[in-house]
Design a protein around this motif. Structure first.
Motif, mmCIF file in Angstrom:
data_model
loop_
_atom_site.group_PDB
_atom_site.id
_atom_site.type_symbol
_atom_site.label_atom_id
_atom_site.label_comp_id
_atom_site.label_asym_id
_atom_site.label_seq_id
_atom_site.Cartn_x
_atom_site.Cartn_y
_atom_site.Cartn_z
ATOM 1 N N LEU A 56 0.827 -1.213 0.000
ATOM 2 C CA LEU A 56 0.000 0.000 0.000
ATOM 3 C C LEU A 56 0.859 1.260 0.000
ATOM 4 O O LEU A 56 0.504 2.260 -0.633
ATOM 5 N N THR A 57 1.994 1.211 0.684
ATOM 6 C CA THR A 57 2.892 2.359 0.710
ATOM 7 C C THR A 57 3.484 2.622 -0.671
ATOM 8 O O THR A 57 3.520 3.773 -1.130
ATOM 9 N N VAL A 58 3.933 1.582 -1.337
ATOM 10 C CA VAL A 58 4.510 1.740 -2.681
ATOM 11 C C VAL A 58 3.434 2.220 -3.656
ATOM 12 O O VAL A 58 3.674 3.140 -4.446
ATOM 13 N N PHE A 59 2.248 1.620 -3.608
ATOM 14 C CA PHE A 59 1.158 2.036 -4.485
ATOM 15 C C PHE A 59 0.780 3.489 -4.216
ATOM 16 O O PHE A 59 0.603 4.283 -5.146
ATOM 17 N N GLY A 60 0.652 3.859 -2.950
ATOM 18 C CA GLY A 60 0.281 5.228 -2.595
ATOM 19 C C GLY A 60 1.321 6.229 -3.046
ATOM 20 O O GLY A 60 0.988 7.307 -3.548
ATOM 21 N N SER A 61 2.598 5.899 -2.867
ATOM 22 C CA SER A 61 3.667 6.802 -3.303
ATOM 23 C C SER A 61 3.652 6.974 -4.816
ATOM 24 O O SER A 61 3.804 8.089 -5.327
ATOM 25 N N GLY A 62 3.468 5.877 -5.535
ATOM 26 C CA GLY A 62 3.382 5.954 -6.991
ATOM 27 C C GLY A 62 2.196 6.776 -7.449
ATOM 28 O O GLY A 62 2.298 7.562 -8.399
ATOM 29 N N PHE A 63 1.073 6.615 -6.782
ATOM 30 C CA PHE A 63 -0.120 7.371 -7.140
ATOM 31 C C PHE A 63 0.066 8.861 -6.886
ATOM 32 O O PHE A 63 -0.366 9.690 -7.689
ATOM 33 N N VAL A 64 0.742 9.208 -5.799
ATOM 34 C CA VAL A 64 1.008 10.616 -5.500
ATOM 35 C C VAL A 64 1.905 11.227 -6.573
ATOM 36 O O VAL A 64 1.653 12.333 -7.062
ATOM 37 N N VAL A 65 2.957 10.505 -6.954
ATOM 38 C CA VAL A 65 3.851 11.004 -8.000
ATOM 39 C C VAL A 65 3.076 11.168 -9.309
ATOM 40 O O VAL A 65 3.225 12.175 -10.011
ATOM 41 N N TYR A 66 2.238 10.200 -9.659
ATOM 42 C CA TYR A 66 1.432 10.279 -10.881
ATOM 43 C C TYR A 66 0.525 11.513 -10.850
ATOM 44 O O TYR A 66 0.437 12.259 -11.832
ATOM 45 N N GLU A 67 -0.154 11.727 -9.743
ATOM 46 C CA GLU A 67 -1.064 12.869 -9.646
ATOM 47 C C GLU A 67 -0.313 14.201 -9.677
ATOM 48 O O GLU A 67 -0.793 15.172 -10.251
ATOM 49 N N LEU A 68 0.866 14.244 -9.050
ATOM 50 C CA LEU A 68 1.658 15.471 -9.110
ATOM 51 C C LEU A 68 2.114 15.763 -10.534
ATOM 52 O O LEU A 68 2.066 16.917 -10.987
ATOM 53 N N LEU A 69 2.559 14.745 -11.246
ATOM 54 C CA LEU A 69 2.956 14.944 -12.641
ATOM 55 C C LEU A 69 1.749 15.332 -13.500
ATOM 56 O O LEU A 69 1.860 16.183 -14.389
ATOM 57 N N ASN A 70 0.624 14.726 -13.253
ATOM 58 C CA ASN A 70 -0.597 15.037 -13.994
ATOM 59 C C ASN A 70 -1.023 16.487 -13.749
ATOM 60 O O ASN A 70 -1.464 17.185 -14.667
ATOM 61 N N ALA A 71 -0.891 16.947 -12.512
ATOM 62 C CA ALA A 71 -1.261 18.330 -12.198
ATOM 63 C C ALA A 71 -0.251 19.328 -12.741
ATOM 64 O O ALA A 71 -0.598 20.472 -13.042
ATOM 65 N N ALA A 72 1.009 18.907 -12.892
ATOM 66 C CA ALA A 72 2.045 19.819 -13.355
ATOM 67 C C ALA A 72 2.018 20.014 -14.873
ATOM 68 O O ALA A 72 2.492 21.029 -15.371
ATOM 69 N N MET A 73 1.483 19.056 -15.587
ATOM 70 C CA MET A 73 1.452 19.153 -17.040
ATOM 71 C C MET A 73 0.247 19.966 -17.491
ATOM 72 O O MET A 73 -0.865 19.768 -16.986
ATOM 73 N N PRO A 74 0.465 20.909 -18.410
ATOM 74 C CA PRO A 74 -0.677 21.709 -18.877
ATOM 75 C C PRO A 74 -1.619 20.847 -19.719
ATOM 76 O O PRO A 74 -1.198 19.967 -20.443
ATOM 77 N N LYS A 75 -2.888 21.108 -19.571
ATOM 78 C CA LYS A 75 -3.906 20.390 -20.355
ATOM 79 C C LYS A 75 -3.943 20.949 -21.771
ATOM 80 O O LYS A 75 -3.923 22.149 -21.972
ATOM 81 N N LYS A 76 -3.980 20.039 -22.737
ATOM 82 C CA LYS A 76 -4.049 20.462 -24.127
ATOM 83 C C LYS A 76 -5.506 20.617 -24.512
ATOM 84 O O LYS A 76 -6.301 19.698 -24.376
ATOM 85 N N ALA A 77 -5.850 21.778 -25.006
ATOM 86 C CA ALA A 77 -7.238 22.059 -25.355
ATOM 87 C C ALA A 77 -7.556 21.703 -26.769
ATOM 88 O O ALA A 77 -6.894 21.545 -27.669
#
Length: 77
Positions: A56-77
């Motif tokens: 659960l710790t590894v999955f949670g850490s990976g999910f946090v990194v994924y969400e941070l990268l997703n939030a950092a990338m601009p959305k293409k319109a």
């Protein structure tokens, strides 16, 4: 609450299970110098809980990194 005759009600159970004091045995188990880490000395249940916690710790850490990268990338319109 009181019965109609004025005596207080008592709550009782028909059978009580006797519990043995296992403190001395657990102390011997956890203080034994056998090379096993203390968080795994409880047996298979401790090993399963440890592995589940790590997964659960590894999955949670990976999910946090994924969400941070997703939030950092601009959305293409």
């Amino acid at each position: 609450m009181y019965k109609s005759d004025g005596n207080p009600r008592t709550i009782s159970s028909s059978a009580r299970r006797q519990v043995d004091n296992m403190v001395k045995e657990k102390q011997k188990l956890f203080q034994a110098n056998n090379g096993i880490p203390v968080h795994l000395k409880g047996g298979a249940k401790d090993a399963i809980l440890y592995r589940l916690t790590m997964a659960l710790t590894v999955f949670g850490s990976g999910f946090v990194v994924y969400e941070l990268l997703n939030a950092a990338m601009p959305k293409k319109a």
